[in-house]
Every structure is written in C-alpha cells, then in structure tokens.
Design a protein around this motif. Sequence first.
Motif, mmCIF file in Angstrom:
data_model
loop_
_atom_site.group_PDB
_atom_site.id
_atom_site.type_symbol
_atom_site.label_atom_id
_atom_site.label_comp_id
_atom_site.label_asym_id
_atom_site.label_seq_id
_atom_site.Cartn_x
_atom_site.Cartn_y
_atom_site.Cartn_z
ATOM 1 N N TYR A 199 -1.821 7.595 5.672
ATOM 2 C CA TYR A 199 -1.191 6.259 5.562
ATOM 3 C C TYR A 199 0.085 6.178 4.893
ATOM 4 O O TYR A 199 1.109 5.152 5.318
ATOM 5 C CB TYR A 199 -2.054 5.331 5.160
ATOM 6 N N ASN A 206 5.704 -3.476 4.176
ATOM 7 C CA ASN A 206 3.997 -3.483 4.727
ATOM 8 C C ASN A 206 3.559 -2.730 3.530
ATOM 9 O O ASN A 206 3.658 -1.836 2.978
ATOM 10 C CB ASN A 206 3.762 -2.978 6.036
ATOM 11 N N TYR A 226 2.746 3.214 5.765
ATOM 12 C CA TYR A 226 2.801 2.036 4.931
ATOM 13 C C TYR A 226 3.752 2.413 3.751
ATOM 14 O O TYR A 226 3.722 3.614 3.134
ATOM 15 C CB TYR A 226 1.423 1.531 4.361
ATOM 16 N N GLU A 227 4.643 1.451 3.409
ATOM 17 C CA GLU A 227 5.546 1.659 2.340
ATOM 18 C C GLU A 227 4.768 1.573 0.989
ATOM 19 O O GLU A 227 5.239 2.109 -0.005
ATOM 20 C CB GLU A 227 6.699 0.644 2.372
ATOM 21 N N LEU A 285 -0.846 -1.353 2.450
ATOM 22 C CA LEU A 285 -2.366 -1.173 2.656
ATOM 23 C C LEU A 285 -3.102 -1.504 1.560
ATOM 24 O O LEU A 285 -2.904 -0.571 0.463
ATOM 25 C CB LEU A 285 -2.588 0.060 3.315
#
Length: 241
Positions: free
Chosen positions: A155, A46, A113-114, A48
Amino acid sequence: MPNNYFQFKQFTVQQEHCALKVCTDACLFGAWVAKKIRNSKSAVQNILDIGTGTGLLSLMLAQQTDAIIDAVEIDESAAMQARQNFKTSPWKERLSVYNNSIQEFAETKNQPYELIISNPPFFENDLRGDNIRRNIALHSSELSLDELLSAIDTYLKDNGSFAVLLPYHRTAYFEKLAGLKYFLQEKILVKQTPKHNYFRSMLLFGSTKVETKESEIIIREEDQQYSSAFTELLKDYYLYL
C-alpha cells in the motif's frame, strides 16, 4: 476500571467496545507523527491506519492535517466504535473505517498511500489471557510484523513513509526486518520516567536514505509532572495541558 470515553480538546474517543483503551504511549505516537507531517515540506494527501482500534491515531492526524484517512480494523466491535468516533468528530468527511483484516483490505480498496501508520499487535509467542478480543489486539496471531511489512509493501507509495509504535524489546528485530527494503529515518525511545528503562519505540521509515535521527522522550519527570517534551507534543490534544 477505564473510562468509557477519553475527552480531548477537539474530539472524544468512546472506547467501551474496544479491547484496548486509549493509552499514553499511543497518544504520544499520534502527536509525534502529526508533528512530523506538519513540519514536512509537502502536504500528505492520504494516510492508511492499520489496526485503528478506537480510531485514536486517525483522529489525531485528522486534527493536524487535511489528509484523507482510511482506517482498517479487524475486530467488528472496535471498527463500529471507531466509526462512531469518526462520525462525531469535526473531520468525519475525511475519515473512513474498513472492518477487514489488512490482508483482505485490497479487495475493498486498492490504492497507494503517502503515509502508513500502525500501532501493531505487541507480542509474539508470549503468554496469553482468556480474553480473545484482547489477545487479538495485543498479540500478533492475526498480524505478525512480517505481515505488517508485507501490507506496507502493498500500500505504500514509492516515495512514501511509514511510522510504527513498538515495544522496546521488539525494536531491533523490526529495524532489521524493515531495513531489508526501507531506511530508518528517525527513532525515538520512550521512558515512563528517568528511572525507568525504555518501554516503547517510535520509528519512522522511508525510501530515501538519510542519517537516522535518534533521541528519547521521557513522559514524566521524577516529580511525576509531564516532561516539557511530552507537554509540547500533547498540548494541542490533552485538555489540561
């Protein structure tokens, strides 16, 4: 006057409702990040995208990965445009737009998020024009670099990484700021031609300390043809490469 759209090999970016249009340095940044993901040992699940604008970076990464991508955009017209661009792309099932400031985004979706990517507002305390929407897109009154890093802290997964595109003159400041918590893993300085000074930097940070890789990319050679390094990165995207 800029075109109302920019045609890539696998997708189209409509941009008539966006204050900032598709530009070469953003395309270069998206292609570079996509290549880093493709060459990584593990797949990124995922992503962002903070301040997506037209949705360009998300679309470029969607083309090269299988990741779920959430894009945040504060400007209502730009968010609408990005949503349109996502819906007409081959990867619409994996792309979502949130019309929020990144500070408000946690109220909508709260997950780590990765990978986080951002082409943030470029200028702080610089002269501004009369176009309010363009000022917000260009200037950091709505998102300072400190606030960007705060959002990344919120995040980013513990073992995740983030990449930013910055004007060259803000690079050292951001490196120092981000270096309080993260490690600079790669830095690429960008020139328009061999005769120009650096005007952009592409930075990749992570939580793992490694020896920083530093290099440069020249967009066009002295004969005004795209350089081999630029062509190699953009050949999967640009129509005539």
